[in-house]
Design a protein around this motif. Structure first.
Motif, PDB file in Angstrom:
ATOM      1  N   PRO A  31       0.934  -1.189  -0.150  1.00  0.00           N
ATOM      2  CA  PRO A  31      -0.083   0.152  -0.032  1.00  0.00           C
ATOM      3  C   PRO A  31       0.899   1.413  -0.036  1.00  0.00           C
ATOM      4  O   PRO A  31       1.987   1.249   0.612  1.00  0.00           O
ATOM      5  CB  PRO A  31      -0.835  -0.113   1.397  1.00  0.00           C
ATOM      6  CG  PRO A  31      -0.492  -1.402   1.656  1.00  0.00           C
ATOM      7  CD  PRO A  31       0.575  -2.234   1.114  1.00  0.00           C
ATOM      8  N   GLU A  32       0.405   2.266  -0.649  1.00  0.00           N
ATOM      9  CA  GLU A  32       1.129   3.667  -0.678  1.00  0.00           C
ATOM     10  C   GLU A  32       1.052   4.329   0.679  1.00  0.00           C
ATOM     11  O   GLU A  32       1.571   5.240   0.885  1.00  0.00           O
ATOM     12  CB  GLU A  32       0.293   4.492  -1.775  1.00  0.00           C
ATOM     13  CG  GLU A  32       0.829   3.946  -2.949  1.00  0.00           C
ATOM     14  CD  GLU A  32       2.361   3.923  -3.317  1.00  0.00           C
ATOM     15  OE1 GLU A  32       3.025   5.047  -3.135  1.00  0.00           O
ATOM     16  OE2 GLU A  32       3.149   3.047  -3.987  1.00  0.00           O
ATOM     17  N   ARG A  33       0.190   3.835   1.450  1.00  0.00           N
ATOM     18  CA  ARG A  33      -0.019   4.681   2.735  1.00  0.00           C
ATOM     19  C   ARG A  33       0.852   4.129   3.948  1.00  0.00           C
ATOM     20  O   ARG A  33       1.032   2.836   4.087  1.00  0.00           O
ATOM     21  CB  ARG A  33      -1.497   4.498   3.147  1.00  0.00           C
ATOM     22  CG  ARG A  33      -1.859   5.233   4.467  1.00  0.00           C
ATOM     23  CD  ARG A  33      -3.303   5.091   4.873  1.00  0.00           C
ATOM     24  NE  ARG A  33      -3.602   5.620   6.042  1.00  0.00           N
ATOM     25  CZ  ARG A  33      -4.577   6.592   6.308  1.00  0.00           C
ATOM     26  NH1 ARG A  33      -5.137   7.129   5.151  1.00  0.00           N
ATOM     27  NH2 ARG A  33      -4.736   7.082   7.321  1.00  0.00           N
ATOM     28  N   PRO A  34       1.409   5.104   4.459  1.00  0.00           N
ATOM     29  CA  PRO A  34       2.347   4.327   5.719  1.00  0.00           C
ATOM     30  C   PRO A  34       1.592   3.907   6.832  1.00  0.00           C
ATOM     31  O   PRO A  34       0.623   4.129   7.186  1.00  0.00           O
ATOM     32  CB  PRO A  34       3.197   5.710   6.008  1.00  0.00           C
ATOM     33  CG  PRO A  34       2.283   6.786   5.637  1.00  0.00           C
ATOM     34  CD  PRO A  34       1.645   6.327   4.741  1.00  0.00           C
ATOM     35  N   PHE A  35       2.225   3.001   7.575  1.00  0.00           N
ATOM     36  CA  PHE A  35       1.954   2.429   8.510  1.00  0.00           C
ATOM     37  C   PHE A  35       2.715   2.730   9.886  1.00  0.00           C
ATOM     38  O   PHE A  35       3.869   2.406  10.007  1.00  0.00           O
ATOM     39  CB  PHE A  35       1.509   0.995   8.578  1.00  0.00           C
ATOM     40  CG  PHE A  35       1.122   0.051   9.869  1.00  0.00           C
ATOM     41  CD1 PHE A  35      -0.022   0.418  10.070  1.00  0.00           C
ATOM     42  CD2 PHE A  35       2.035  -0.457  10.485  1.00  0.00           C
ATOM     43  CE1 PHE A  35      -0.672  -0.275  11.217  1.00  0.00           C
ATOM     44  CE2 PHE A  35       1.506  -1.105  11.836  1.00  0.00           C
ATOM     45  CZ  PHE A  35       0.143  -0.899  11.970  1.00  0.00           C
ATOM     46  N   LEU A  56       7.106   2.493   5.252  1.00  0.00           N
ATOM     47  CA  LEU A  56       6.957   3.818   4.802  1.00  0.00           C
ATOM     48  C   LEU A  56       7.279   3.438   3.371  1.00  0.00           C
ATOM     49  O   LEU A  56       8.205   2.965   2.934  1.00  0.00           O
ATOM     50  CB  LEU A  56       8.165   4.467   5.236  1.00  0.00           C
ATOM     51  CG  LEU A  56       8.001   5.894   5.282  1.00  0.00           C
ATOM     52  CD1 LEU A  56       6.834   6.587   5.733  1.00  0.00           C
ATOM     53  CD2 LEU A  56       9.202   6.720   6.005  1.00  0.00           C
ATOM     54  N   LEU A  62       6.186  14.070   7.986  1.00  0.00           N
ATOM     55  CA  LEU A  62       5.072  13.878   8.832  1.00  0.00           C
ATOM     56  C   LEU A  62       4.784  15.275   9.533  1.00  0.00           C
ATOM     57  O   LEU A  62       5.538  15.818  10.183  1.00  0.00           O
ATOM     58  CB  LEU A  62       5.227  12.754   9.817  1.00  0.00           C
ATOM     59  CG  LEU A  62       4.271  12.705  10.645  1.00  0.00           C
ATOM     60  CD1 LEU A  62       3.087  12.026   9.976  1.00  0.00           C
ATOM     61  CD2 LEU A  62       4.558  11.578  11.925  1.00  0.00           C
ATOM     62  N   TRP A 103       0.131  13.018   6.587  1.00  0.00           N
ATOM     63  CA  TRP A 103       1.194  12.750   5.609  1.00  0.00           C
ATOM     64  C   TRP A 103       0.696  13.086   4.297  1.00  0.00           C
ATOM     65  O   TRP A 103      -0.419  12.511   3.819  1.00  0.00           O
ATOM     66  CB  TRP A 103       1.438  11.150   5.785  1.00  0.00           C
ATOM     67  CG  TRP A 103       2.075  10.490   4.748  1.00  0.00           C
ATOM     68  CD1 TRP A 103       1.656   9.855   3.740  1.00  0.00           C
ATOM     69  CD2 TRP A 103       3.730  10.372   4.938  1.00  0.00           C
ATOM     70  NE1 TRP A 103       3.076   9.384   3.078  1.00  0.00           N
ATOM     71  CE2 TRP A 103       3.957   9.657   3.897  1.00  0.00           C
ATOM     72  CE3 TRP A 103       4.657  10.878   5.747  1.00  0.00           C
ATOM     73  CZ2 TRP A 103       5.301   9.501   3.592  1.00  0.00           C
ATOM     74  CZ3 TRP A 103       5.936  10.602   5.384  1.00  0.00           C
ATOM     75  CH2 TRP A 103       6.298   9.795   4.536  1.00  0.00           C
ATOM     76  N   GLU A 104       1.395  13.519   3.669  1.00  0.00           N
ATOM     77  CA  GLU A 104       1.116  14.063   2.056  1.00  0.00           C
ATOM     78  C   GLU A 104      -0.330  15.058   2.096  1.00  0.00           C
ATOM     79  O   GLU A 104      -1.165  14.594   1.278  1.00  0.00           O
ATOM     80  CB  GLU A 104       1.137  13.214   1.321  1.00  0.00           C
ATOM     81  CG  GLU A 104       2.791  12.608   0.991  1.00  0.00           C
ATOM     82  CD  GLU A 104       2.655  11.580   0.039  1.00  0.00           C
ATOM     83  OE1 GLU A 104       1.855  10.848  -0.215  1.00  0.00           O
ATOM     84  OE2 GLU A 104       3.947  11.055  -0.084  1.00  0.00           O
ATOM     85  N   GLY A 106      -3.043  14.200   4.079  1.00  0.00           N
ATOM     86  CA  GLY A 106      -4.040  13.281   4.440  1.00  0.00           C
ATOM     87  C   GLY A 106      -3.769  13.123   6.004  1.00  0.00           C
ATOM     88  O   GLY A 106      -2.542  12.656   6.363  1.00  0.00           O
ATOM     89  N   LEU A 108      -3.484  10.915   9.050  1.00  0.00           N
ATOM     90  CA  LEU A 108      -2.856   9.366   9.418  1.00  0.00           C
ATOM     91  C   LEU A 108      -3.553   9.277  10.757  1.00  0.00           C
ATOM     92  O   LEU A 108      -4.062   8.102  10.975  1.00  0.00           O
ATOM     93  CB  LEU A 108      -1.419   9.473   9.561  1.00  0.00           C
ATOM     94  CG  LEU A 108      -0.610   9.109   8.255  1.00  0.00           C
ATOM     95  CD1 LEU A 108       0.810   8.960   8.541  1.00  0.00           C
ATOM     96  CD2 LEU A 108      -1.227   7.785   7.655  1.00  0.00           C
TER      97      LEU A 108
END
Length: 130
Positions: A31-35, A56, A62, A103-104, A106, A108
Motif C-alpha cells: 500500500p502507498e499509505r505508511p503504517f 513507509l 510527517l 502525511w502528504e 491526508g 494519518l
C-alpha cells in the motif's frame, strides 16, 4: 415442450465447468499509505509523542499539529527516512489537547489528552425553548 426445454437447460449446465487454470496474480503491491503506531503520554509540563514507523512507501515529511481545545498551539515537521522510532515533545497544560498527524495532506492519526469541554445539554435545551 417443457420437457425439451428442461432437457436443453440440463445439457447446457452439464457443459459448464472450469476449462482453464486461474492466473497467478503474483505478490500484491504494498500500500502507498505508511503504517505507524503513535503513543501520546503526559509528562511534567510536556506531552511526549512516541512514533514507531512500521512501513513507509518512500521518505517524506510527517506534519504534526498540536491543539488545545480548538486553538492551534504548535506545528512540527518530522522527516521520516524509513522504519524506526521517532519522538517529539509538545507543551502541555490544563485542558483538552489533540495531536493530528498528516502525511502528504491526508490525516494519518489523531491522539487526544484530557477531556473536551462540551456544552451543557441542559443549557442548550433552554436556549432552544426560548
Amino acid at each position: 415442450m417443457r420437457l425439451g426445454w428442461l432437457l436443453g437447460v440440463l445439457l447446457l449446465l452439464a457443459g459448464c465447468r472450469y476449462t482453464f487454470l486461474p492466473l497467478d496474480p503474483g505478490r500484491p503491491l504494498s500500500p502507498e499509505r505508511p503504517f505507524l503506531v503513535a503513543r501520546l503520554e503526559k509528562g511534567a509540563g510536556e506531552a511526549h509523542v512516541a512514533l514507531r514507523v512500521e512501513r513507509l512507501p518512500r521518505p517524506g515529511y510527517l506534519h504534526l499539529k498540536w491543539f488545545r481545545e480548538e486553538a492551534l498551539l504548535q506545528e512540527k515537521v518530522l522527516f521520516l527516512e524509513g522504519p524506526g522510532l521517532y519522538g517529539v515533545a509538545f507543551p502541555f497544560g490544563e485542558g483538552y489537547h489533540r495531536l493530528v498527524g498528516l502525511w502528504e495532506g491526508g490525516v494519518l492519526f489523531q491522539l487526544d489528552l484530557g477531556t473536551p469541554s462540551l456544552p451543557d445539554p441542559d443549557q442548550e435545551e433552554e436556549k432552544g425553548n426560548r
